[in-house]
Design a protein around this motif. Structure first.
Motif, PDB file in Angstrom:
ATOM      1  N   TYR A 168     -34.654   0.909 -16.802  1.00 20.10           N
ATOM      2  CA  TYR A 168     -34.567   0.020 -15.649  1.00 20.10           C
ATOM      3  C   TYR A 168     -34.461   0.854 -14.382  1.00 20.10           C
ATOM      4  CZ  TYR A 168     -32.839  -3.403 -12.333  1.00 20.10           C
ATOM      5  OH  TYR A 168     -32.696  -4.190 -11.235  1.00 20.10           O
ATOM      6  N   GLN A 169     -35.277   0.545 -13.396  1.00 19.27           N
ATOM      7  CA  GLN A 169     -35.229   1.263 -12.127  1.00 19.27           C
ATOM      8  C   GLN A 169     -34.191   0.584 -11.233  1.00 19.27           C
ATOM      9  OE1 GLN A 169     -38.717   1.438  -9.438  1.00 19.27           O
ATOM     10  NE2 GLN A 169     -38.447   3.651  -9.619  1.00 19.27           N
ATOM     11  N   HIS A 179     -32.830   4.462 -15.480  1.00 23.92           N
ATOM     12  CA  HIS A 179     -32.117   4.935 -16.660  1.00 23.92           C
ATOM     13  C   HIS A 179     -32.114   3.805 -17.700  1.00 23.92           C
ATOM     14  CE1 HIS A 179     -29.724   7.466 -19.057  1.00 23.92           C
ATOM     15  NE2 HIS A 179     -28.767   7.782 -18.234  1.00 23.92           N
ATOM     16  N   ALA A 180     -31.666   4.130 -18.880  1.00 23.88           N
ATOM     17  CA  ALA A 180     -31.599   3.158 -19.965  1.00 23.88           C
ATOM     18  C   ALA A 180     -30.476   2.145 -19.727  1.00 23.88           C
ATOM     19  CB  ALA A 180     -31.358   3.879 -21.288  1.00 23.88           C
ATOM     20  N   ILE A 181     -30.748   0.878 -20.063  1.00 22.76           N
ATOM     21  CA  ILE A 181     -29.740  -0.178 -20.014  1.00 22.76           C
ATOM     22  C   ILE A 181     -29.897  -1.072 -21.240  1.00 22.76           C
ATOM     23  CG2 ILE A 181     -29.611  -0.211 -17.484  1.00 22.76           C
ATOM     24  CD1 ILE A 181     -31.209  -2.895 -17.616  1.00 22.76           C
ATOM     25  N   PHE A 182     -28.845  -1.820 -21.544  1.00 18.97           N
ATOM     26  CA  PHE A 182     -28.901  -2.871 -22.549  1.00 18.97           C
ATOM     27  C   PHE A 182     -28.919  -4.219 -21.840  1.00 18.97           C
ATOM     28  CE2 PHE A 182     -26.496   0.280 -25.176  1.00 18.97           C
ATOM     29  CZ  PHE A 182     -27.392   0.388 -26.220  1.00 18.97           C
ATOM     30  N   VAL A 183     -29.713  -5.164 -22.360  1.00 21.73           N
ATOM     31  CA  VAL A 183     -29.606  -6.562 -21.959  1.00 21.73           C
ATOM     32  C   VAL A 183     -29.512  -7.394 -23.229  1.00 21.73           C
ATOM     33  CG1 VAL A 183     -30.792  -6.320 -19.732  1.00 21.73           C
ATOM     34  CG2 VAL A 183     -32.113  -6.892 -21.755  1.00 21.73           C
ATOM     35  N   HIS A 217     -21.963   2.835 -12.149  1.00 20.36           N
ATOM     36  CA  HIS A 217     -22.610   3.411 -13.327  1.00 20.36           C
ATOM     37  C   HIS A 217     -21.540   3.702 -14.367  1.00 20.36           C
ATOM     38  CE1 HIS A 217     -26.626   4.427 -11.534  1.00 20.36           C
ATOM     39  NE2 HIS A 217     -25.917   4.161 -10.450  1.00 20.36           N
ATOM     40  N   TYR A 218     -21.911   3.579 -15.644  1.00 20.84           N
ATOM     41  CA  TYR A 218     -21.010   3.994 -16.710  1.00 20.84           C
ATOM     42  C   TYR A 218     -21.073   5.517 -16.746  1.00 20.84           C
ATOM     43  CZ  TYR A 218     -20.996  -0.921 -17.874  1.00 20.84           C
ATOM     44  OH  TYR A 218     -20.862  -2.284 -17.818  1.00 20.84           O
ATOM     45  N   ALA A 219     -19.974   6.154 -16.379  1.00 19.86           N
ATOM     46  CA  ALA A 219     -19.972   7.586 -16.101  1.00 19.86           C
ATOM     47  C   ALA A 219     -20.348   8.445 -17.303  1.00 19.86           C
ATOM     48  CB  ALA A 219     -18.603   8.010 -15.563  1.00 19.86           C
ATOM     49  N   ARG A 220     -19.906   8.093 -18.478  1.00 22.87           N
ATOM     50  CA  ARG A 220     -20.145   8.976 -19.613  1.00 22.87           C
ATOM     51  C   ARG A 220     -21.621   9.074 -19.983  1.00 22.87           C
ATOM     52  NH1 ARG A 220     -14.876   7.261 -20.601  1.00 22.87           N
ATOM     53  NH2 ARG A 220     -13.479   9.051 -20.723  1.00 22.87           N
ATOM     54  N   ARG A 221     -22.344   7.985 -19.945  1.00 18.50           N
ATOM     55  CA  ARG A 221     -23.770   8.011 -20.263  1.00 18.50           C
ATOM     56  C   ARG A 221     -24.652   7.939 -19.026  1.00 18.50           C
ATOM     57  NH1 ARG A 221     -25.503   6.814 -26.088  1.00 18.50           N
ATOM     58  NH2 ARG A 221     -23.543   7.140 -27.184  1.00 18.50           N
ATOM     59  N   GLY A 222     -24.055   7.666 -17.883  1.00 21.05           N
ATOM     60  CA  GLY A 222     -24.795   7.659 -16.626  1.00 21.05           C
ATOM     61  C   GLY A 222     -25.618   6.422 -16.361  1.00 21.05           C
ATOM     62  N   CYS A 223     -25.499   5.415 -17.204  1.00 20.33           N
ATOM     63  CA  CYS A 223     -26.323   4.213 -17.087  1.00 20.33           C
ATOM     64  C   CYS A 223     -25.840   3.298 -15.962  1.00 20.33           C
ATOM     65  CB  CYS A 223     -26.289   3.422 -18.390  1.00 20.33           C
ATOM     66  SG  CYS A 223     -26.807   4.345 -19.829  1.00 20.33           S
ATOM     67  N   TYR A 224     -26.785   2.681 -15.272  1.00 20.11           N
ATOM     68  CA  TYR A 224     -26.478   1.695 -14.248  1.00 20.11           C
ATOM     69  C   TYR A 224     -25.681   0.555 -14.863  1.00 20.11           C
ATOM     70  CZ  TYR A 224     -27.221  -2.047 -10.883  1.00 20.11           C
ATOM     71  OH  TYR A 224     -27.033  -3.086  -9.999  1.00 20.11           O
ATOM     72  N   ALA A 225     -24.642   0.105 -14.153  1.00 21.30           N
ATOM     73  CA  ALA A 225     -23.811  -1.000 -14.636  1.00 21.30           C
ATOM     74  C   ALA A 225     -23.994  -2.259 -13.788  1.00 21.30           C
ATOM     75  CB  ALA A 225     -22.345  -0.586 -14.668  1.00 21.30           C
ATOM     76  N   ALA A 226     -23.796  -2.142 -12.464  1.00 20.04           N
ATOM     77  CA  ALA A 226     -23.816  -3.338 -11.618  1.00 20.04           C
ATOM     78  C   ALA A 226     -23.861  -2.955 -10.145  1.00 20.04           C
ATOM     79  CB  ALA A 226     -22.576  -4.191 -11.881  1.00 20.04           C
TER      80      ALA A 226
END
Length: 155
Positions: free
Chosen positions: A60-61, A73-77, A141-150
């Protein structure tokens, strides 16, 4: 100072819901089944998937601007997520139980500040970042994996 946290809208992902795995793979998307909680934080509802729920893992950009901070980066939906999280002065559970990287951006999408905080303590950091009048919005961002959160904005 009040703040507003919003998840991603469901509409841009709905065309993926229910597609066969082969079609998802052709689009660079992988269906997974949550097997632990926490572990699969949905970016629409901002909650962790329950064990057994289907999630889609995709790129997701989250920073699509034409600056050096452009990023994806990668995200879950959640595969059937419909309702976007949108709340004032509330840290959703998926964020509250994780280490967060909060990145403050100005109106031209340049990063002006950033810090790391335990999610349960994020409200204080959000307030400190928004005390800077140049900050237009914050990305969590979720710091450990670096993924965008909100996204976080002033309320």
């Amino acid at each position: 100072m009040s703040f507003r946290i919003t998840g991603l809208p469901a509409a841009p992902f709905q065309h993926l819901f229910g597609l066969p795995d082969a079609q998802l793979a052709a689009l660079g998307v992988q269906r997974q089944t949550a097997d632990a909680k926490p572990g699969f934080p949905d970016r629409i509802t901002l909650r962790d998937a329950e064990p057994g729920e289907a999630v889609l893992l995709l790129n997701y950009q989250h920073q699509p601007t034409a600056t050096p901070y452009r990023a994806s980066h990668a995200i879950f939906v959640l595969e059937d997520a419909r309702e976007t999280f949108d709340a004032i002065d509330t840290i959703p559970d998926a964020m509250a139980q994780r280490l967060l990287s909060l990145r403050a951006f100005d109106a031209q999408h340049w990063m002006v500040d950033a810090d790391v905080v335990e999610g349960k303590d994020a409200a204080q950091l959000i307030e400190r970042l928004f005390a800077n009048g140049d900050v237009a919005y914050i990305q969590a961002h979720y710091a450990r994996r670096g993924c965008y959160a909100a996204r976080i904005e002033r309320a």
